[in-house]
Design an enzyme around this catalytic site. Structure first.
Site, short mmCIF file in Angstrom:
data_model
loop_
_atom_site.label_atom_id
_atom_site.label_comp_id
_atom_site.label_asym_id
_atom_site.label_seq_id
_atom_site.Cartn_x
_atom_site.Cartn_y
_atom_site.Cartn_z
N ASP A 25 0.73 -1.20 -0.12
CA ASP A 25 0.20 -0.05 0.11
C ASP A 25 0.73 1.33 0.00
O ASP A 25 0.41 2.18 -0.32
CB ASP A 25 -1.04 0.01 1.33
N LYS A 34 5.89 15.38 22.03
CA LYS A 34 5.82 16.55 22.27
C LYS A 34 4.22 17.16 21.86
O LYS A 34 3.87 17.04 20.81
CB LYS A 34 6.91 17.56 21.48
N ARG A 84 -5.01 20.78 23.07
CA ARG A 84 -3.56 20.36 23.20
C ARG A 84 -3.62 18.98 23.24
O ARG A 84 -4.29 18.16 23.68
CB ARG A 84 -3.36 20.99 24.77
N TYR A 100 -3.41 5.19 9.47
CA TYR A 100 -3.16 5.65 10.67
C TYR A 100 -4.13 6.14 11.61
O TYR A 100 -4.23 5.76 12.89
CB TYR A 100 -2.03 6.83 10.43
N SER A 101 -5.11 6.84 11.40
CA SER A 101 -6.43 6.99 11.69
C SER A 101 -7.01 5.92 12.52
O SER A 101 -7.56 6.18 13.64
CB SER A 101 -7.32 7.68 10.86
N LEU A 102 -6.94 4.77 11.88
CA LEU A 102 -7.65 3.71 12.72
C LEU A 102 -7.25 3.21 14.22
O LEU A 102 -7.67 2.92 14.92
CB LEU A 102 -7.93 2.49 11.74
#
Length: 291
Positions: free
Chosen positions: A70, A156, A173, A188-190
């Protein structure tokens, strides 16, 4: 009747087996008298003719076969979207959400696609991210999966506020923000507990990365929304916008980040028997039937 006359082979093989797949596909196409273009790096490795740059491929190819995982497809999608040339993927990676042809059945499926016309083309939208400084765009790039705003250093936190279509939405924040397309909702969201969006949705998911608030939740917004992000001046001096975790744009706290749908779209070719939910179920282990 041939549906595609000029076919390109691209990809970045990480091992010899993947490279063998490139050669096998080349020979299979050659036997069937297709005009073949080969990405120049692949052609050099395999000592093949017709070495072609990606831009040349985009200008003349009728179809691009991406051999790899992918990650390869993401890079090729960002490049070829502007040319509106369809892409089909043979999976030589791990997941295969986008490269959905298995190498074991590649030639049968290529036959069904190229010789019998058993395919359809699905459009997937991309995002474009821009860095604005003093009213001028100083950097921009597109993303198929997601745009991520984060600090240049790991772990960070940053303070920022988000406006949607010119209206203040929220301030936060956190370690950053993931802005995911439906395609990227299983990436990445999952892993950050974001929602899964089916590819046909015109929507974006906003997913916080390690927010300093128990009330922070993923938000799904209209895909035609325009996002604007501003940052507190006391944030660390170097921040970043990452596109698909492959392209990184540095920016400063005084800059503004703009994210919206790109006018360019990925043309993703599937075989007629493609079922998104079968792919999703096989990758996420949902295929066990209870009754």
């Amino acid at each position: 009747m041939a549906h595609f006359k000029i076919i390109a082979i691209v990809g970045k093989p990480r091992h010899d087996i993947a490279l063998e797949t490139h050669l096998s596909v080349y020979n299979w196409l050659k036997e069937r008298k297709y005009q073949i273009l080969v990405e120049e790096n692949i052609a050099k490795l395999l000592n093949l003719p017709n070495a072609t740059t990606l831009d040349q491929i985009g200008q003349v190819a009728d179809l691009v076969i991406v051999i790899g995982g992918d990650g390869n497809m993401l890079g090729m999608a960002r490049h070829f979207a502007k040319y509106q040339v369809p892409l089909i993927g043979i999976n030589r990676g791990n997941l295969g959400f986008l490269t959905d042809i298995a190498p074991q059945t590649a030639f049968e499926q290529l036959h069904n696609c190229l010789e019998r016309g058993e395919f359809f083309i699905e459009e997937r939208f991309l995002l474009e991210a821009k860095v604005e400084r003093n009213g001028k765009i100083i950097a921009e790039h597109n993303a198929l999966n997601e745009v991520i705003i984060h600090a240049s250093q790991v772990a960070k936190t940053i303070d920022f506020k988000v406006s949607i279509d010119g209206k203040f939405a929220f301030s936060q924040r956190s370690d950053g923000l993931i802005i995911a397309t439906p395609t990227g909702s299983t990436a990445y969201s999952l892993s950050a507990n974001g929602p899964i969006l089916t590819p046909n949705l015109n929507a974006m998911a906003l997913v916080s990365m390690f927010p300093h608030s128990l009330s922070s939740r993923p938000v799904v917004i209209d895909g035609d929304s325009q996002l604007s992000l501003r940052f507190a001046q006391y944030n660390q001096p170097e921040l970043r916008v990452s596109c698909d975790n492959q392209v990184s744009l540095p920016f400063a706290p005084e800059d503004r980040i703009l994210v919206q749908k790109s006018p360019e779209k990925l043309q993703l070719l599937h075989l007629n028997d493609y079922n998104y939910f079968n792919v999703l179920g096989s990758k996420l282990g949902w295929l066990t039937k209870l009754f």
